[in-house]
Structures are given as structure tokens and as C-alpha cells.
Design an enzyme around this catalytic site. Structure first.
Site, PDB file in Angstrom:
ATOM      1  N   HIS A  82       0.848  -1.190   0.000  1.00  0.00           N
ATOM      2  CA  HIS A  82       0.000   0.000   0.000  1.00  0.00           C
ATOM      3  C   HIS A  82       0.882   1.238   0.000  1.00  0.00           C
ATOM      4  O   HIS A  82       1.820   1.336   0.776  1.00  0.00           O
ATOM      5  CB  HIS A  82      -0.908   0.040   1.236  1.00  0.00           C
ATOM      6  CG  HIS A  82      -1.746   1.272   1.277  1.00  0.00           C
ATOM      7  ND1 HIS A  82      -2.940   1.375   0.594  1.00  0.00           N
ATOM      8  CD2 HIS A  82      -1.542   2.474   1.859  1.00  0.00           C
ATOM      9  CE1 HIS A  82      -3.437   2.586   0.777  1.00  0.00           C
ATOM     10  NE2 HIS A  82      -2.608   3.277   1.539  1.00  0.00           N
ATOM     11  N   ASP A 161     -15.981   1.378   5.840  1.00  0.00           N
ATOM     12  CA  ASP A 161     -14.903   2.348   5.581  1.00  0.00           C
ATOM     13  C   ASP A 161     -15.350   3.336   4.508  1.00  0.00           C
ATOM     14  O   ASP A 161     -15.117   4.537   4.617  1.00  0.00           O
ATOM     15  CB  ASP A 161     -13.614   1.639   5.146  1.00  0.00           C
ATOM     16  CG  ASP A 161     -12.578   2.634   4.658  1.00  0.00           C
ATOM     17  OD1 ASP A 161     -12.145   3.457   5.488  1.00  0.00           O
ATOM     18  OD2 ASP A 161     -12.226   2.628   3.459  1.00  0.00           O
ATOM     19  N   ARG A 168     -15.759  11.654   6.534  1.00  0.00           N
ATOM     20  CA  ARG A 168     -14.506  12.302   6.967  1.00  0.00           C
ATOM     21  C   ARG A 168     -14.075  13.365   5.960  1.00  0.00           C
ATOM     22  O   ARG A 168     -13.581  14.429   6.322  1.00  0.00           O
ATOM     23  CB  ARG A 168     -13.392  11.256   7.112  1.00  0.00           C
ATOM     24  CG  ARG A 168     -13.549  10.373   8.342  1.00  0.00           C
ATOM     25  CD  ARG A 168     -12.608   9.189   8.290  1.00  0.00           C
ATOM     26  NE  ARG A 168     -11.217   9.584   8.186  1.00  0.00           N
ATOM     27  CZ  ARG A 168     -10.252   8.830   7.647  1.00  0.00           C
ATOM     28  NH1 ARG A 168     -10.525   7.628   7.173  1.00  0.00           N
ATOM     29  NH2 ARG A 168      -9.020   9.263   7.591  1.00  0.00           N
ATOM     30  N   SER A 183      -8.622   2.862   8.456  1.00  0.00           N
ATOM     31  CA  SER A 183      -9.215   2.857   7.113  1.00  0.00           C
ATOM     32  C   SER A 183      -8.342   2.023   6.161  1.00  0.00           C
ATOM     33  O   SER A 183      -8.821   1.128   5.457  1.00  0.00           O
ATOM     34  CB  SER A 183      -9.335   4.307   6.628  1.00  0.00           C
ATOM     35  OG  SER A 183      -9.560   4.364   5.254  1.00  0.00           O
ATOM     36  N   LYS A 187      -9.017  -2.300   4.804  1.00  0.00           N
ATOM     37  CA  LYS A 187      -9.061  -2.755   3.406  1.00  0.00           C
ATOM     38  C   LYS A 187      -8.016  -3.842   3.174  1.00  0.00           C
ATOM     39  O   LYS A 187      -8.251  -4.824   2.480  1.00  0.00           O
ATOM     40  CB  LYS A 187      -8.847  -1.567   2.456  1.00  0.00           C
ATOM     41  CG  LYS A 187     -10.020  -0.584   2.483  1.00  0.00           C
ATOM     42  CD  LYS A 187      -9.909   0.487   1.437  1.00  0.00           C
ATOM     43  CE  LYS A 187      -9.035   1.646   1.814  1.00  0.00           C
ATOM     44  NZ  LYS A 187      -9.678   2.773   2.447  1.00  0.00           N
TER      45      LYS A 187
END
Ligand code: URA
Length: 433
Positions: A82, A161, A168, A183, A187
Site C-alpha cells: 500500500h 470504511d 470524513r 481505514s 481494506k
């Protein structure tokens, strides 16, 4: 406990239990808890933070709110990556086929670009025919066939999420370490890979500008991932200048292909070799120095590029574009930006350069905007380079002639000069396990 009591408890900086977080989030998904109550809760978290136990609980509740892929029961050596997002960050296109060529399994869901950073899904979509919207069975079939597939984030995963992130975004509560960590990690946990490498960026072109805060975020995500029994590592990388020389969707695909064919592109090459080596180290327990050797050999031998071709074909992409990058669509207008000064480039306002690429058409401001795959920037000069007045700093590409003068003005303002050569930062600041 009522939603009101949960909000009050967080407001008063008391620790919430798993059950309270579960009830609150699931109440929101059922519309029993309202947007304004969740907004108040998020603001309380923004100011008071969350303990590791609370962050783990929120991650778990969001991960369990939709489908969970059990990748580990189908595949060995699954590894995900990520990136917190940066300008010119095309590393997924490069590291996924490298590690897949070395026996790792990369089943990855990625996002579309929003704001000043690009998204992997948009880059891949610029390859004619490439399908990003596969269903889960099609996705897993490609992983079985080639060890690698990258698709857009499935709607079936982590709906909590998605709903909370949208709130948000409009309540100024994105920038909170526990909310970001839960968050991202929800995932990653729902996608199911055993090993996870986080590329946490800091600097002028990163979402987290401050190095210390990036480190705190990385540590928090490592803690959470380990609690879910994942092998975790974070690579902290410097985003004070764009990564590589290409910014914009098909321009970045071409740069990734060039690297996979063996071109050593400064910064981008080092960063990809590091990320791929850490992925190999985590998922196959290969010592880092040995992993690095294997990664470099995979590029040199052509194995990584061959894997890239296999993956793109399996996902419907037209291979003739990969084999002849001249075929990629070109923007109608191109212009050169020339330096107004002589000296060393001492700083680049990388966020502003990302905004320039977006305004040329490469990015989107709102989630449903379309992007122009051929638009973007090719840099000639980066921080540390000496430039003469009137020398070319970059070329810009767009299908919208009306933006060219504005981009030239913005780009010139984004570049600072000095008489002395500035110190050059290594793109890799730190690896944390
Ligand atoms: N990316 C995410 O997926 N979530 C955040 O909260 C921030 C960045």
C-alpha cells in the site's frame, strides 16, 4: 449504550470497548446512527485520538462489514503493498510483476486518483483493453494463472470504511492517525494477504508532509497489522520531488515499462528495488540482501517484464501497446517550460506539480470526474540539477489548450533555485519491521 453515550464517552477521552465501536459503526451502516452523530464522533476521535485497542477494534469492525477474501487458504506467499500516495508513484506497476516473477502472489485492490496524487487504477486503465472492474472470481482466476492481478477496490469489501471515509472527507477529519490507519488496514485485512508492505511517504508531494507524523502513522499501521497476524513492514520514502520523471497516466505506464525493460531511472529504480525486496523478504523469508539480488536479476533477465506482459494480457490489455509504447494515445497539445533562472534546483513544491498534472487533465478533483490518460508532465530537471536560464525544465501534455499558460506560471513558481548544490535526500528514509 446509545450512540449519544458512545459519542460522549469519546468526547470525554475515555476508552471505548470493541462492543461499543461495533454497535456504533453497525448502527451507522443500518442508518440507525445519523451522519451528524458520526461526524461528532469523528471529530472527538480527531482531537482525542484512539488507543491501539480502539484502533484495532475499528479496523476489525470495518474489515468485517463486507466480504473478506481468504487468499491465504488458496495461495502461498501472498503479499500486498500500500502506498499512501505520491506524485509520479507508479511503483505498483513495477514491483507487482517483479515479485510475482519470483514466486510471490499479488492479489491487489487499488484506488483511483483523487486530488494531487494519481491512482494505480487510472494508470492501468490507460492501457487499452485492461479491465479494472473484475468480479472476485475473475480476479482470483487471474491470480491463479499469473500470480498477479490488480483491480479496482471492490464495492463488496469494507462498506463501513467507504461510508465513514465519505463523511470524513467533508468534516475535516481525514487527517487523523487512528482513522487513517484503521481505514487503510481494514481494506488490507479484508483483501486477505498474509504479508503487507506499506510505502509511507512524507514531504511536499505526500499526503503526510511531516516525517515524524508519517513515522507515527507507519508504526500505528504495523501495530494493527501484527495484531491481525500479518507479516508487516513499512518503508518510509521521501516525496520532496516527483518519483521518476513521468507524471500522468499513460506517461507513467511507459516509464514503468522502460524500467522493467532494464532502464535505471534514478530514485524510481532504488525505491522499486527496496519495496520489492521487502515484499520478498516478508513473504518468503528471504534475507534482504539476497532478496535485493533476486529483484535486480529479475529485472536484468527480463523475467519481470515477461511477467508484466503476462499479467496485462490476462487482464484483457492490448499487448501491442506494451511492446510498442509509441502506440499509446498522445495529447493534442504539448509545450515546453523553460527556466527563468540559472542555478541549482533547491526545492520542488511537489504537491503543486501534482496539481499541475491534474489541471492538465491527468487527475480528478471529484470522485466521478473523468481523467485524460494522455495528459501530464515529463520532467527534464529535478532537485539538485543545475539549470541554465532558458533551459527546459519539463514538457507538458494536454488536450485542453486553455490551461497551458496557467500551468507554466504555476510550474515556474513551484521550483526554487540556489547558487549552491543542495543536499540530495535518499528516496528511502527508513524501513521498519
Ligand atoms: N487512504 C485511505 O484509504 N484511508 C484514509 O483514511 C487515508 C488514505
Amino acid at each position: 449504550m446509545t450512540a449519544y453515550e458512545i459519542i460522549k464517552k469519546k468526547r470525554d477521552n475515555l476508552e471505548l470497548s470493541y462492543k461499543e465501536i461495533f454497535e456504533f459503526v453497525n448502527g451507522y451502516l443500518r442508518n440507525d446512527v445519523s451522519d451528524y452523530q458520526v461526524s461528532a464522533f469523528l471529530m472527538a476521535v480527531f482531537f482525542n485520538g484512539m488507543s491501539d485497542d480502539e484502533t484495532e477494534a475499528l479496523t476489525k469492525v470495518m474489515a468485517n462489514s463486507g466480504e473478506m477474501l481468504k487468499l491465504d487458504s488458496c495461495f502461498n506467499n501472498t503479499v500486498d503493498k500500500h502506498s499512501t500516495g505520491g506524485v509520479g508513484d507508479k511503483t505498483t506497476l513495477i514491483v507487482a510483476p517483479i515479485v510475482a516473477s519470483l514466486g510471490c502472489v499479488v492479489a491487489k485492490m487499488s484506488g483511483r486518483g483523487l486530488g494531487f496524487t494519481g491512482g494505480t487504477v487510472d494508470k492501468l486503465s490507460s492501457i487499452p483493453g485492461y479491465k479494472v472492474g473484475l468480479n472476485i472470481d475473475e480476479f482470483l482466476d487471474i491470480v491463479k494463472e499469473t500470480n498477479v492481478s490488480v483491480v479496482s477496490q471492490s464495492e463488496a469489501l469494507t462498506p463501513a470504511d467507504k461510508k465513514i471515509y465519505a463523511l470524513r472527507d467533508v468534516t475535516a477529519t481525514v487527517d487523523s492517525v487512528p482513522l487513517i490507519a484503521s481505514s487503510i488496514m481494514s481494506k488490507k485485512i479484508a483483501t486477505g494477504s498474509k504479508s503487507i508492505v506499506l510505502d509511507v511517504k512524507f514531504g511536499s508531494g505526500a499526503f503526510m508532509k511531516d516525517k515524524k507524523r508519517a513515522e507515527i502513522l507507519a508504526e500505528k499501521m504495523l501495530t494493527i497489522g501484527k495484531r491481525f497476524n500479518r507479516n508487516m513492514a513499512a518503508v518510509l520514502t521521501n516525496m520532496d520531488k516527483p518519483l521518476g520523471f513521468a507524471i500522468g497516466n499513460n506517461l507513467e505506464v511507459i516509464e514503468a515499462i522502460n524500467l522493467l525493460k532494464g532502464e535505471i531511472i534514478p530514485d524510481l529504480y532504488e525505491e522499486c528495488v527496496t519495496l520489492a525486496s521487502v515484499m520478498l523478504n516478508l513473504s518468503k523469508q528471504i534475507p534482504l540482501d539476497k532478496a535485493e539480488e533476486l529483484v535486480e536479476n529479475s529485472i536484468k533477465s527480463g523475467a519481470a517484464f515477461e511477467k508484466f506482459r503476462e499479467w496485462i494480457v490476462a487482464q484483457g490489455g492490448d499487448i501491442s501497446y506494451i511492446d510498442n509504447v509509441e502506440k499509446f494515445e498522445k495529447a493534442k497539445y504539448t509545450a515546453e517550460i523553460l527556466s527563468e533562472k540559472t542555478g541549482y534546483i533547491s526545492e520542488m513544491d511537489t504537491e503543486q506539480i501534482g496539481i499541475c498534472a491534474g489541471l492538465l487533465g491527468a487527475g480528478r478533483e471529484n470522485y466521478n470526474d473523468t481523467v485524460d490518460y494522455s495528459a501530464g508532465i515529463i520532467l527534464d530537471k529535478k532537485t539538485g540539477d543545475f539549470v541554465n536560464r532558458k533551459e527546459r525544465l519539463c514538457r507538458i501534455f494536454t488536450n485542453d489548450k486553455s490551461v497551458i499558460q496557467d500551468i507554466k506560471d504555476r510550474y515556474i513558481k513551484a521550483i526554487s533555485f540556489s547558487d549552491k548544490r543542495p543536499e540530495i535526500n535518499n528516496p528511502i528514509y527508513k524501513i521498519i519491521f
